[in-house]
Design an enzyme around this catalytic site. Sequence first.
Site, PDB file in Angstrom:
ATOM      1  N   ARG A 187      32.760 -11.926  86.646  1.00 19.55           N
ATOM      2  CA  ARG A 187      32.515 -13.221  86.036  1.00 19.55           C
ATOM      3  C   ARG A 187      32.178 -14.216  87.146  1.00 19.55           C
ATOM      4  O   ARG A 187      33.010 -14.445  88.034  1.00 19.55           O
ATOM      5  CB  ARG A 187      33.754 -13.688  85.261  1.00 19.55           C
ATOM      6  CG  ARG A 187      33.592 -15.081  84.708  1.00 19.55           C
ATOM      7  CD  ARG A 187      34.785 -15.600  83.907  1.00 19.55           C
ATOM      8  NE  ARG A 187      34.497 -16.995  83.570  1.00 19.55           N
ATOM      9  CZ  ARG A 187      35.323 -18.009  83.721  1.00 19.55           C
ATOM     10  NH1 ARG A 187      36.556 -17.815  84.133  1.00 19.55           N
ATOM     11  NH2 ARG A 187      34.941 -19.233  83.432  1.00 19.55           N
TER      12      ARG A 187
ATOM     13  N   HIS B 200      30.705 -24.479  85.229  1.00 22.69           N
ATOM     14  CA  HIS B 200      32.039 -24.479  85.828  1.00 22.69           C
ATOM     15  C   HIS B 200      32.141 -25.731  86.719  1.00 22.69           C
ATOM     16  O   HIS B 200      32.313 -25.644  87.928  1.00 22.69           O
ATOM     17  CB  HIS B 200      32.290 -23.187  86.609  1.00 22.69           C
ATOM     18  CG  HIS B 200      33.738 -22.854  86.815  1.00 22.69           C
ATOM     19  ND1 HIS B 200      34.306 -21.666  86.405  1.00 22.69           N
ATOM     20  CD2 HIS B 200      34.743 -23.570  87.385  1.00 22.69           C
ATOM     21  CE1 HIS B 200      35.600 -21.653  86.726  1.00 22.69           C
ATOM     22  NE2 HIS B 200      35.887 -22.797  87.333  1.00 22.69           N
TER      23      HIS B 200
ATOM     24  N   GLU C   3      36.873 -24.254  80.803  1.00 24.23           N
ATOM     25  CA  GLU C   3      37.952 -25.234  80.725  1.00 24.23           C
ATOM     26  C   GLU C   3      37.454 -26.658  80.521  1.00 24.23           C
ATOM     27  O   GLU C   3      37.660 -27.522  81.388  1.00 24.23           O
ATOM     28  CB  GLU C   3      38.810 -25.188  81.990  1.00 24.23           C
ATOM     29  CG  GLU C   3      39.407 -23.825  82.286  1.00 24.23           C
ATOM     30  CD  GLU C   3      40.391 -23.841  83.449  1.00 24.23           C
ATOM     31  OE1 GLU C   3      40.491 -24.872  84.139  1.00 24.23           O
ATOM     32  OE2 GLU C   3      41.068 -22.820  83.647  1.00 24.23           O
TER      33      GLU C   3
ATOM     34  N   ASN D 231      41.888 -18.935  79.676  1.00 24.55           N
ATOM     35  CA  ASN D 231      42.462 -18.960  81.019  1.00 24.55           C
ATOM     36  C   ASN D 231      43.909 -19.414  80.894  1.00 24.55           C
ATOM     37  O   ASN D 231      44.168 -20.470  80.311  1.00 24.55           O
ATOM     38  CB  ASN D 231      41.744 -19.973  81.921  1.00 24.55           C
ATOM     39  CG  ASN D 231      40.308 -19.573  82.223  1.00 24.55           C
ATOM     40  OD1 ASN D 231      39.853 -18.504  81.827  1.00 24.55           O
ATOM     41  ND2 ASN D 231      39.597 -20.451  82.921  1.00 24.55           N
TER      42      ASN D 231
ATOM     43  N   TYR E 298      47.726 -19.606  83.117  1.00 22.65           N
ATOM     44  CA  TYR E 298      48.405 -19.399  84.392  1.00 22.65           C
ATOM     45  C   TYR E 298      49.912 -19.629  84.322  1.00 22.65           C
ATOM     46  O   TYR E 298      50.663 -19.041  85.079  1.00 22.65           O
ATOM     47  CB  TYR E 298      47.850 -20.376  85.448  1.00 22.65           C
ATOM     48  CG  TYR E 298      46.453 -20.058  85.928  1.00 22.65           C
ATOM     49  CD1 TYR E 298      45.332 -20.494  85.225  1.00 22.65           C
ATOM     50  CD2 TYR E 298      46.244 -19.346  87.097  1.00 22.65           C
ATOM     51  CE1 TYR E 298      44.053 -20.219  85.670  1.00 22.65           C
ATOM     52  CE2 TYR E 298      44.957 -19.068  87.555  1.00 22.65           C
ATOM     53  CZ  TYR E 298      43.867 -19.502  86.843  1.00 22.65           C
ATOM     54  OH  TYR E 298      42.606 -19.222  87.288  1.00 22.65           O
TER      55      TYR E 298
ATOM     56  N   GLU F 181      40.585 -15.849  82.959  1.00 24.50           N
ATOM     57  CA  GLU F 181      41.204 -16.150  84.251  1.00 24.50           C
ATOM     58  C   GLU F 181      42.708 -16.012  84.131  1.00 24.50           C
ATOM     59  O   GLU F 181      43.293 -16.442  83.135  1.00 24.50           O
ATOM     60  CB  GLU F 181      40.933 -17.594  84.717  1.00 24.50           C
ATOM     61  CG  GLU F 181      39.618 -17.822  85.393  1.00 24.50           C
ATOM     62  CD  GLU F 181      39.414 -19.278  85.794  1.00 24.50           C
ATOM     63  OE1 GLU F 181      40.398 -19.951  86.174  1.00 24.50           O
ATOM     64  OE2 GLU F 181      38.265 -19.745  85.712  1.00 24.50           O
TER      65      GLU F 181
HETATM   66  C1  GBH Z   1      41.284 -22.860  86.849  1.00 25.01           C
HETATM   67  O1  GBH Z   1      41.844 -24.076  86.465  1.00 25.01           O
HETATM   68  C2  GBH Z   1      39.845 -23.052  87.241  1.00 25.01           C
HETATM   69  O2  GBH Z   1      38.971 -22.569  86.245  1.00 25.01           O
HETATM   70  C3  GBH Z   1      39.498 -22.436  88.556  1.00 25.01           C
HETATM   71  O3  GBH Z   1      38.266 -22.921  88.973  1.00 25.01           O
HETATM   72  C4  GBH Z   1      40.607 -22.695  89.537  1.00 25.01           C
HETATM   73  O4  GBH Z   1      40.295 -22.297  90.822  1.00 25.01           O
HETATM   74  C5  GBH Z   1      41.818 -21.955  89.044  1.00 25.01           C
HETATM   75  O5  GBH Z   1      42.153 -22.320  87.749  1.00 25.01           O
HETATM   76  C6  GBH Z   1      43.052 -22.172  89.899  1.00 25.01           C
HETATM   77  O6  GBH Z   1      43.445 -23.497  89.862  1.00 25.01           O
HETATM   78  O7  GBH Z   1      47.094 -30.269  91.028  1.00 25.01           O
HETATM   79  O8  GBH Z   1      48.876 -31.116  89.670  1.00 25.01           O
HETATM   80  O9  GBH Z   1      46.767 -32.261  89.714  1.00 25.01           O
HETATM   81  C7  GBH Z   1      43.215 -24.015  86.105  1.00 25.01           C
HETATM   82  C8  GBH Z   1      43.671 -25.297  85.467  1.00 25.01           C
HETATM   83  C9  GBH Z   1      43.817 -27.604  85.871  1.00 25.01           C
HETATM   84  C10 GBH Z   1      45.201 -26.172  87.062  1.00 25.01           C
HETATM   85  C11 GBH Z   1      44.064 -28.696  86.866  1.00 25.01           C
HETATM   86  C12 GBH Z   1      45.477 -27.261  88.074  1.00 25.01           C
HETATM   87  C13 GBH Z   1      45.568 -29.589  88.486  1.00 25.01           C
HETATM   88  C14 GBH Z   1      46.980 -30.032  88.423  1.00 25.01           C
HETATM   89  N1  GBH Z   1      43.916 -26.315  86.475  1.00 25.01           N
HETATM   90  N2  GBH Z   1      45.369 -28.567  87.471  1.00 25.01           N
HETATM   91  S1  GBH Z   1      47.457 -30.993  89.805  1.00 25.01           S
END
Ligand code: GBH
Length: 530
Positions: A119, A165, A210, A350, A352, A421
């Site tokens: 991807r 993206h 996202e 996605n 996490y 993801e």
């Molecule tokens: C994904 O976002 C993205 O699609 C990808 O590009 C990225 O590299 C990956 O996850 C890992 O982060 O730092 O407290 O301000 C995941 C969702 C949304 C998580 C924004 C982090 C920031 C919170 N992300 N969030 S903060």
Amino acid sequence: MEELFNLCWLTLQRNIRSFMFTVIILTLGMIVFMLNGLPSEYDKIYFDQFPASFRFGIATASYQVEGGASHRGKNIWDTFSHTPGNIEDGSTGDDACDSFRNYETDVKNVAALGLDFYRFSISWSRLIPTGVISEGISEAGLDYYHKLLNKLEEEKIEAMVTLYHWDLPQKLQDYGGWTNVSLAERFQEYADLCFKSFGPKVKRWITFNEPRETSLGGYEIGYMAPGYKLHGTGTYNTSYTILRAHAAAYRLYAERYRNLQFGEVGITLNCDWAQPVDNSVANRDAADRFLQWYIGIWAHPILLGDYPSVIKETVKTKTNAKGFRKSRLPEFSQDEVDYIKGTFDFLGLNSYTTRMVQFKQCQDEEDHYNCDQDLKAFADPTWPTSGSSWLRPVPWGIRKLLSQRWIKHQYPNYREIIVTENGVSDRPESVTLCDQPRVNFFQNYLNNVLMAIRIDEVNVVGYTAWSLMDNFEWAHGYTERFGLFWTSFDRPDKLRTMKSSGLFYKKIVEARGFPNKQTLLDWLDEVDTY
Ligand code: GBH
């Protein structure tokens, strides 16, 4: 007296017997324990294979890996990262992993993991430097993605391609970016060029990655490009344009390309699981609102039609209470509802992490997407940490999110889900190639996805690890590493080296799942000494 003596003697004898018996049982227990070990976390692992048609992949995104910035038009992440103070380590994606030159190595590495698909995302301004197609197309840009797709074909790796993206051409931002409804048309033209040029080589298209992050991070809170702080309206207004843009691309493909190219089009939404702090109605409702505002605001219009009613009603009431008649949430006409509804062949997800959620009346004077939800969301302090403050590994969260507890229940017509993801970060100073926490993360998250499929009967058809290699982690620059390959950013060739987690993922993929406890323990031994 004698009787009493006899009685005591008898009792003693009996007790000695039971004492001896206890000693023997304990000794036997010790022997069994020494042979087998304690009942461990591995006894909680669900041993089974993924379905035969299940697909494994790995992901990257253009701005995070490509570099080669001087060979394309300027985009909003160039502007944002070159503005002092925005990126934790003051870095930019100008060079990143230099996949602009190293794309063959990238494909080789995907193949080395034995994966079914890769991807990646297309950089809009690499194809159309200003974002406006009538102002010109870059042949060199088209050529780059053709070469990448050809290489994938050579290695028999399917392409899953994200159109957006987060790297919007700067010129389109100058016209208001996603606050400008006519961006839906520009996006459709860009999608048309991609379908026409690359469609025969692409099995799955993802329109947006996202969109919540684009809207909330980019337009409401401002920690992402373009860095606007439009509190109370930024998320809602941009969601309206993005949903229309997504539908426009989907419908274009369905009408003009599907019969010729046989691909599928979907969108990737991100979501944390929301665990209510207790079983009270107030807290369960709060957790549900968390999910509606997080994913429902996107998924409901696409799968069921229109914004979720709880969002429509709440935002309207709150806006009216401030003396404004028109809601801060835009209204879709019936035609628009119908246009957006049903525009998915699969749902990309996605995920996490997880949040604990509790009802809390928002007291802020200020209007805000967060305030509209009336809740408090936080991490349980007992959860493990990672290299990112927001990312606490909670493997059971992804299963609850997928299952009857939420997505399967909310959207009975969801068709197929692909985890597009999932992964975890560490800080370069703490962990290197032997990335035990990441191995553990993939073991437990993959196992929960497997349980969602096998036990909860959720139709998850693919899984994508984030990320192929350490890369530019947005506002955190190069301070957080998510790769299954280590990237040597200090070397001009940006050398990539497989980590333990890469080897572990390869094992799972080879076996198409979790065969049995002994095999799993053998893998863990092997990757540990790697
Ligand atoms: C994904 O976002 C993205 O699609 C990808 O590009 C990225 O590299 C990956 O996850 C890992 O982060 O730092 O407290 O301000 C995941 C969702 C949304 C998580 C924004 C982090 C920031 C919170 N992300 N969030 S903060």
